[in-house]
Design a protein around this motif. Structure first.
Motif, PDB file in Angstrom:
ATOM      1  N   HIS A 253       0.835  -1.206   0.000  1.00 54.88           N
ATOM      2  CA  HIS A 253       0.000   0.000   0.000  1.00 54.88           C
ATOM      3  C   HIS A 253       0.871   1.258   0.000  1.00 54.88           C
ATOM      4  CE1 HIS A 253      -3.383  -2.448   2.136  1.00 54.88           C
ATOM      5  NE2 HIS A 253      -3.554  -2.474   0.831  1.00 54.88           N
ATOM      6  N   ASN A 254       1.913   1.253   0.846  1.00 57.17           N
ATOM      7  CA  ASN A 254       2.808   2.408   0.905  1.00 57.17           C
ATOM      8  C   ASN A 254       3.444   2.695  -0.450  1.00 57.17           C
ATOM      9  OD1 ASN A 254       2.399   2.771   3.691  1.00 57.17           O
ATOM     10  ND2 ASN A 254       4.068   1.387   4.220  1.00 57.17           N
ATOM     11  N   LEU A 255       3.908   1.641  -1.117  1.00 57.70           N
ATOM     12  CA  LEU A 255       4.573   1.827  -2.410  1.00 57.70           C
ATOM     13  C   LEU A 255       3.609   2.339  -3.469  1.00 57.70           C
ATOM     14  CD1 LEU A 255       6.882  -1.322  -2.538  1.00 57.70           C
ATOM     15  CD2 LEU A 255       7.465   1.011  -1.834  1.00 57.70           C
ATOM     16  N   LEU A 256       2.393   1.849  -3.460  1.00 56.60           N
ATOM     17  CA  LEU A 256       1.401   2.321  -4.431  1.00 56.60           C
ATOM     18  C   LEU A 256       1.085   3.802  -4.223  1.00 56.60           C
ATOM     19  CD1 LEU A 256      -0.989  -0.762  -4.437  1.00 56.60           C
ATOM     20  CD2 LEU A 256       0.397   0.034  -6.369  1.00 56.60           C
ATOM     21  N   LEU A 257       0.996   4.231  -2.984  1.00 53.64           N
ATOM     22  CA  LEU A 257       0.755   5.650  -2.699  1.00 53.64           C
ATOM     23  C   LEU A 257       1.938   6.500  -3.132  1.00 53.64           C
ATOM     24  CD1 LEU A 257      -0.876   5.363   0.826  1.00 53.64           C
ATOM     25  CD2 LEU A 257      -1.969   6.366  -1.186  1.00 53.64           C
ATOM     26  N   LEU A 258       3.130   6.070  -2.805  1.00 56.16           N
ATOM     27  CA  LEU A 258       4.323   6.849  -3.144  1.00 56.16           C
ATOM     28  C   LEU A 258       4.535   6.933  -4.647  1.00 56.16           C
ATOM     29  CD1 LEU A 258       6.626   5.438  -0.342  1.00 56.16           C
ATOM     30  CD2 LEU A 258       5.854   7.813  -0.538  1.00 56.16           C
ATOM     31  N   ASN A 259       4.140   5.898  -5.355  1.00 54.61           N
ATOM     32  CA  ASN A 259       4.338   5.847  -6.799  1.00 54.61           C
ATOM     33  C   ASN A 259       3.503   6.878  -7.544  1.00 54.61           C
ATOM     34  OD1 ASN A 259       3.438   4.270  -9.608  1.00 54.61           O
ATOM     35  ND2 ASN A 259       5.613   4.103  -9.078  1.00 54.61           N
ATOM     36  N   ARG A 260       2.343   7.241  -7.004  1.00 52.99           N
ATOM     37  CA  ARG A 260       1.467   8.226  -7.648  1.00 52.99           C
ATOM     38  C   ARG A 260       1.120   9.367  -6.684  1.00 52.99           C
ATOM     39  NH1 ARG A 260      -0.432   3.592 -10.829  1.00 52.99           N
ATOM     40  NH2 ARG A 260      -0.737   4.258 -13.006  1.00 52.99           N
ATOM     41  N   LEU A 261       2.099   9.772  -5.913  1.00 48.51           N
ATOM     42  CA  LEU A 261       1.902  10.763  -4.866  1.00 48.51           C
ATOM     43  C   LEU A 261       1.385  12.092  -5.395  1.00 48.51           C
ATOM     44  CD1 LEU A 261       2.354  10.923  -1.784  1.00 48.51           C
ATOM     45  CD2 LEU A 261       4.672  11.750  -2.270  1.00 48.51           C
ATOM     46  N   SER A 262       1.730  12.420  -6.628  1.00 47.36           N
ATOM     47  CA  SER A 262       1.351  13.733  -7.175  1.00 47.36           C
ATOM     48  C   SER A 262      -0.157  13.884  -7.366  1.00 47.36           C
ATOM     49  CB  SER A 262       2.075  13.993  -8.499  1.00 47.36           C
ATOM     50  OG  SER A 262       1.764  13.004  -9.455  1.00 47.36           O
ATOM     51  N   LEU A 263      -0.910  12.789  -7.275  1.00 48.42           N
ATOM     52  CA  LEU A 263      -2.372  12.898  -7.352  1.00 48.42           C
ATOM     53  C   LEU A 263      -2.911  13.886  -6.317  1.00 48.42           C
ATOM     54  CD1 LEU A 263      -5.187  11.877  -8.323  1.00 48.42           C
ATOM     55  CD2 LEU A 263      -5.033  10.150  -6.512  1.00 48.42           C
ATOM     56  N   MET A 306      10.657  15.422  -5.916  1.00 50.90           N
ATOM     57  CA  MET A 306      10.555  15.417  -7.376  1.00 50.90           C
ATOM     58  C   MET A 306       9.103  15.443  -7.828  1.00 50.90           C
ATOM     59  SD  MET A 306      13.571  12.684  -8.289  1.00 50.90           S
ATOM     60  CE  MET A 306      13.250  12.718 -10.058  1.00 50.90           C
ATOM     61  N   ASP A 307       8.195  14.973  -6.968  1.00 47.08           N
ATOM     62  CA  ASP A 307       6.765  15.030  -7.256  1.00 47.08           C
ATOM     63  C   ASP A 307       6.129  16.319  -6.746  1.00 47.08           C
ATOM     64  OD1 ASP A 307       6.152  12.812  -8.784  1.00 47.08           O
ATOM     65  OD2 ASP A 307       5.768  11.507  -7.076  1.00 47.08           O
ATOM     66  N   GLY A 308       6.942  17.255  -6.279  1.00 49.33           N
ATOM     67  CA  GLY A 308       6.427  18.547  -5.856  1.00 49.33           C
ATOM     68  C   GLY A 308       5.919  18.614  -4.434  1.00 49.33           C
ATOM     69  N   VAL A 309       6.189  17.584  -3.623  1.00 51.70           N
ATOM     70  CA  VAL A 309       5.740  17.582  -2.222  1.00 51.70           C
ATOM     71  C   VAL A 309       6.444  18.708  -1.469  1.00 51.70           C
ATOM     72  CG1 VAL A 309       5.871  16.278  -0.065  1.00 51.70           C
ATOM     73  CG2 VAL A 309       5.058  15.182  -2.148  1.00 51.70           C
ATOM     74  N   GLN A 310       5.647  19.486  -0.727  1.00 50.02           N
ATOM     75  CA  GLN A 310       6.171  20.708  -0.113  1.00 50.02           C
ATOM     76  C   GLN A 310       6.846  20.502   1.240  1.00 50.02           C
ATOM     77  OE1 GLN A 310       3.054  20.493  -1.439  1.00 50.02           O
ATOM     78  NE2 GLN A 310       2.849  22.133  -2.939  1.00 50.02           N
ATOM     79  N   MET A 311       6.527  19.436   1.969  1.00 50.56           N
ATOM     80  CA  MET A 311       7.070  19.297   3.327  1.00 50.56           C
ATOM     81  C   MET A 311       7.400  17.848   3.622  1.00 50.56           C
ATOM     82  SD  MET A 311       5.418  20.674   6.925  1.00 50.56           S
ATOM     83  CE  MET A 311       5.438  22.374   6.349  1.00 50.56           C
ATOM     84  N   LEU A 312       8.601  17.638   4.192  1.00 51.16           N
ATOM     85  CA  LEU A 312       9.041  16.318   4.618  1.00 51.16           C
ATOM     86  C   LEU A 312       9.141  16.300   6.137  1.00 51.16           C
ATOM     87  CD1 LEU A 312      11.957  15.711   2.075  1.00 51.16           C
ATOM     88  CD2 LEU A 312       9.557  14.993   1.867  1.00 51.16           C
ATOM     89  N   ARG A 313       8.512  15.312   6.762  1.00 54.07           N
ATOM     90  CA  ARG A 313       8.561  15.147   8.217  1.00 54.07           C
ATOM     91  C   ARG A 313       9.634  14.116   8.528  1.00 54.07           C
ATOM     92  NH1 ARG A 313       6.271  11.998  12.376  1.00 54.07           N
ATOM     93  NH2 ARG A 313       5.660  13.222  14.224  1.00 54.07           N
TER      94      ARG A 313
END
Length: 337
Positions: A253-263, A306-313
């Motif tokens: 599940h984690n990998l599937l979410l990370l793979n299309r995170l830009s959604l 690279m997918d444009g995520v603005q914040m890393l925890r």
């Protein structure tokens, strides 16, 4: 049939004339993957509905003074005895403040203070105990450091006490479903919020989590929660969404979410990703001990950027800051000392 629009972020210097800037940030897109629960197709960005394009391209507002047009780092400060990675390390006020000081010096843009473990199997902490753990630490950080602070809590009473102590943002891992008073308090206090997806609560969330389609199910949950928060009086621009990696999710599940995170950009909100030291990183990266998962955590974090995520925890601020500064320098082909 509901359609979901996932921009395909690019960061190449050769940008087509008709490309669009994603969320006012550092990536662009000229194609969109249109998803349904029956399949997917690729279209040119200009073919997407105008309201979709507006949410994808609108610059994200500053949150607690933090600009969202560049990647930011949230440093984790767990003042708990039982968090999965650092439980007991910082659960005395002097050690907690010292660690916050260190993270700021290493390049943290924001400090996230939590007084209740959300590791798999963790049990509920009473309000007064959570307040006693967090409020004094937040007050001490506020006196000493000019840094935004978020309180990681599911409870209105804890949020109120810690905002009064100096917290700027409320970060709720339950997606504002645990305490029905919390959203109303944040709206009335004009406090920005972070809304996360989790299936179940920490005590039971890893007991055989199941989804019809994990990506679209998580999106639907966050979409509904964002609309509920907006209806409660919290502006969309002051909401950060978090897909909740590891919260009621298997490794796949984690990998599937990370793979299309830009959604998740199509929600029109900034995105927070918390993968630091999580179990799937230890499994894939062959690092059984959480404290030795920095390399894997940074790797997944940079992929999200690279997918444009603005914040890393993150737990490992120095390593993340170093990697992020290098990635941005290469991306821009410039370095200003």
């Amino acid at each position: 049939m509901k359609r979901y629009f996932r921009p395909i972020p690019q960061s190449d210097l050769h940008r087509p004339a008709d490309a669009l800037t994603l969320a006012g940030g550092w990536t662009w897109f000229d194609r969109i993957e249109v998803l349904t629960r029956e399949g997917a197709e690729l279209i040119a960005a200009k073919e997407a509905p105008s309201d979709v394009l507006q949410r994808l391209t609108d610059p994200r507002a500053n949150i607690a003074g933090l600009p969202m047009e560049r990647p930011t780092i949230m440093g984790i400060l767990n003042v708990t005895p039982d968090s999965f990675s650092d439980g007991g390390d910082h659960n005395a006020p002097d050690r907690a403040v010292a660690h916050a000081r260190q993270m700021v010096a290493q390049g943290a843009d924001l400090i996230d203070v939590g007084g209740e473990s959300t590791r798999p199997g963790a049990t509920l902490v009473p309000d007064d105990q959570e307040i006693a753990r967090t409020a004094p630490v937040i007050a001490a950080i506020r006196v000493e450091m000019d840094v935004p602070i978020s309180i990681d809590t599911r409870k209105a009473a804890v949020a109120k006490a810690t905002v009064q102590a100096g917290a700027d943002i409320v970060n709720d891992v339950s997606g504002f479903t645990f305490d029905t008073d919390l959203a109303g308090y944040c709206a009335s206090a004009k406090v920005p919020v972070m809304v996360m997806h989790a299936q179940g609560d920490p005590q039971t969330m890893q007991d055989a989590p199941c989804y019809d389609d994990v990506l679209l199910d998580v999106f639907d949950f966050l979409e509904e929660r964002v609309e509920a928060l907006v209806a409660a009086g919290i502006p969309r621009g002051q909401i950060i969404v978090d897909p909740g990696i590891g919260f009621g999710k298997t490794l796949q599940h984690n990998l599937l979410l990370l793979n299309r995170l830009s959604l998740f950009h199509s929600l029109g909100c900034a995105i927070l990703l918390g993968v630091s030291r999580k179990r799937f990183i230890g499994t894939i990266g062959k690092a059984p001990e959480p404290k030795y998962r920095a390399a894997g955590s940074v790797s997944v974090g940079l992929r999200a950027v690279m997918d444009g995520v603005q914040m890393l925890r993150v737990h490992d601020v120095a390593e993340t800051r170093s990697a992020l500064d290098l990635w941005m320098a290469v991306h821009r082909a410039e370095y200003n000392e």
